[in-house]
Design a protein around this motif. Structure first.
Motif, short mmCIF file in Angstrom:
data_model
loop_
_atom_site.label_atom_id
_atom_site.label_comp_id
_atom_site.label_asym_id
_atom_site.label_seq_id
_atom_site.Cartn_x
_atom_site.Cartn_y
_atom_site.Cartn_z
N CYS A 63 1.38 -1.10 -0.65
CA CYS A 63 -0.31 0.04 -0.21
C CYS A 63 0.73 1.08 -0.01
O CYS A 63 2.21 1.10 0.81
N GLN A 64 0.47 2.53 -0.69
CA GLN A 64 0.92 3.58 -0.57
C GLN A 64 1.59 4.32 0.54
O GLN A 64 1.94 4.99 0.95
N THR A 65 0.08 3.76 1.49
CA THR A 65 0.64 4.62 2.57
C THR A 65 -0.12 3.64 3.93
O THR A 65 -1.27 3.30 3.35
N ALA A 66 -0.29 4.52 4.99
CA ALA A 66 -0.40 3.60 6.30
C ALA A 66 -2.10 3.84 6.11
O ALA A 66 -3.06 2.53 6.77
N PRO A 84 3.63 9.31 15.46
CA PRO A 84 2.89 8.35 15.13
C PRO A 84 2.56 7.98 13.58
O PRO A 84 2.80 8.85 12.90
N VAL A 85 2.20 6.91 13.56
CA VAL A 85 2.60 6.07 11.82
C VAL A 85 0.99 5.87 12.57
O VAL A 85 0.40 5.50 10.51
N LEU A 86 0.66 5.81 12.50
CA LEU A 86 -1.47 4.89 12.84
C LEU A 86 -2.42 6.14 14.29
O LEU A 86 -1.33 6.46 14.95
N CYS A 87 -2.82 6.04 12.52
CA CYS A 87 -3.88 7.13 13.38
C CYS A 87 -5.52 7.17 13.72
O CYS A 87 -5.35 6.13 12.99
N ALA A 88 -5.88 6.82 15.02
CA ALA A 88 -7.10 6.66 15.40
C ALA A 88 -8.54 6.31 14.32
O ALA A 88 -9.39 5.79 14.05
N LYS A 89 -8.99 7.54 13.71
CA LYS A 89 -9.52 8.03 12.40
C LYS A 89 -9.14 7.37 11.34
O LYS A 89 -9.75 6.78 10.58
N THR A 99 1.56 -2.97 13.83
CA THR A 99 2.92 -1.73 13.90
C THR A 99 4.16 -2.35 14.59
O THR A 99 4.92 -2.73 15.73
N VAL A 100 5.18 -2.52 12.98
CA VAL A 100 6.29 -2.83 13.70
C VAL A 100 7.73 -1.94 12.74
O VAL A 100 8.12 -2.08 12.31
N THR A 101 7.27 -1.00 13.00
CA THR A 101 8.60 0.74 12.76
C THR A 101 9.44 0.82 13.97
O THR A 101 10.05 0.45 14.98
N ASN A 102 9.89 1.74 12.92
CA ASN A 102 11.17 2.72 13.67
C ASN A 102 10.45 3.80 13.98
O ASN A 102 11.78 4.69 14.43
N ALA A 103 10.01 4.45 14.33
CA ALA A 103 8.62 5.60 14.66
C ALA A 103 9.63 5.67 15.62
O ALA A 103 9.13 5.57 16.49
N ARG A 106 6.93 6.81 19.80
CA ARG A 106 5.49 7.04 19.41
C ARG A 106 4.81 5.98 17.88
O ARG A 106 5.74 6.27 17.01
N GLU A 107 4.23 5.63 18.44
CA GLU A 107 3.75 4.41 16.61
C GLU A 107 2.42 4.67 16.45
O GLU A 107 1.66 4.60 15.57
N LEU A 108 1.50 4.67 18.30
CA LEU A 108 -0.25 5.34 18.23
C LEU A 108 -0.10 6.63 18.49
O LEU A 108 0.77 7.43 19.19
N ASP A 109 -1.53 7.09 17.96
CA ASP A 109 -1.73 8.55 18.33
C ASP A 109 -2.65 8.53 19.80
O ASP A 109 -2.97 7.15 19.76
#
Length: 314
Positions: free
Chosen positions: A186-189, A208-213, A201-205, A232-235
């Motif tokens: 996918c192009q975007t998360a 946040p890379v994942l948003c509730a919306k 979520t298995v990132t080096n972020a 952070r990974e989650l907002d």
């Protein structure tokens, strides 16, 4: 004086041959439950020690533990260097000791074990917390943990569609190709997690890379990256509106930026669900914040060593 035994040296390739995810998952599930029993579980595990190597943007992490029930003693040494280009960002070695006298039994690669025991814990959380009708899996990240998580999660759910996102699209395409026809890059998360039942979520972020919306009501999230208090990974909205489970409450309130910075309330440890002390809210959005625990490494290393000894004598 008696001659000290020479420890076995078990390289990554050997660990890969010996360790199978279907053998590991029940062992990790038992360890998680024993840990959450506190003193009654016989697990001695201090919060990990972290040595910053600021000059080189790295960390040295020391993770010791002892399991009374398994009579297993080990410590893992982990180096985390997020900017590494030509070698893995995470490198690990496990020292397995003879608990009766403290002698060193084995020195083994810890990276394969780390990847697999982390994925096993996520698979266990997913088994208890995800909707039984889960069909769509989204993986944010395309490294070793992404691969081990796919292998572990497919043992608990028969996913019909797997979506992969990575900041490097080529990496996402590579993993999707490895998985096969059911997977796509996918192009975007946001695109990856749309209507997903299970998200990893298995990132080096560090932000946040994942948003509730983007997340549908009732989805289950395994949040595996962001192992430092400022990462952070989650907002905030996702952390504050989901039911949050952790592997270790003590570790999460000291080490998880997702928990600390959002001020989210922890409902329980995943071991509490295994022990039926807490409810598994399958119908609600749930987060399993996984930091990884030394006791998981200890029981995994014991299993590898036992299989290694069996292979040598057969």
């Amino acid at each position: 004086m008696a001659k000290k035994p020479i420890p076995s040296v078990i390289q990554a390739e050997e660990v890969e041959k010996l360790l199978h995810i279907t053998d590991l998952i029940p062992i990790i599930e038992k360890a998680l439950g024993e840990f959450s029993k506190g003193q009654d579980g016989g697990v001695v595990q201090p919060v990990r020690s972290v040595v910053p190597v600021d000059k080189h943007d790295g960390l040295l992490i020391v993770m010791p533990a002892y399991s009374l029930g398994d009579d297993a003693l080990a410590t893992k040494l982990v180096c985390v260097y997020p900017n590494n280009k030509h070698i893995p960002s995470h490198q690990a070695t496990i020292l397995l000791f003879e608990p009766t006298d403290g002698s060193l039994k084995a020195i083994m690669d810890g990276l394969v074990i780390t990847d697999m025991r982390t994925a096993a814990a996520s698979a266990i959380a997913t088994k208890y917390l995800a909707s039984p009708s889960s069909k769509i899996l989204a993986i944010l990240g395309a490294g070793a943990q992404a691969r081990s998580h796919y292998q572990a999660l497919k043992t608990v759910f028969n996913f019909q569609e797997i979506r992969v996102w990575s900041r490097t699209l080529a990496s996402a395409h590579k993993l999707a190709k490895e998985i096969g026809d059911t997977a796509k890059a996918c192009q975007t998360a946001e695109e990856a997690v749309k209507d997903a039942d299970v998200i990893v979520t298995v990132t080096n972020a560090t932000s946040p890379v994942l948003c509730a919306k983007w997340v549908k009501l009732g989805a289950h999230i395994n949040a595996v990256g962001a192992c430092r208090p400022t990462w952070r990974e989650l907002d905030d909205d996702l952390m504050l509106n989901a039911v949050v489970y952790v592997d270790s409450r003590d570790a999460a309130v000291k080490e998880s930026g997702d928990v600390i910075l959002s001020k989210a309330q922890i409902y329980g440890e995943i071991g509490d669900i295994i022990l039926e002390r807490k409810e598994a809210f399958r119908e609600k959005t749930t987060v399993f914040k996984s930091l990884g625990m030394a006791i998981e490494d200890v029981v995994s290393a014991k299993l590898v060593y036992e299989k290694y000894c069996e292979a040598k004598t057969s």
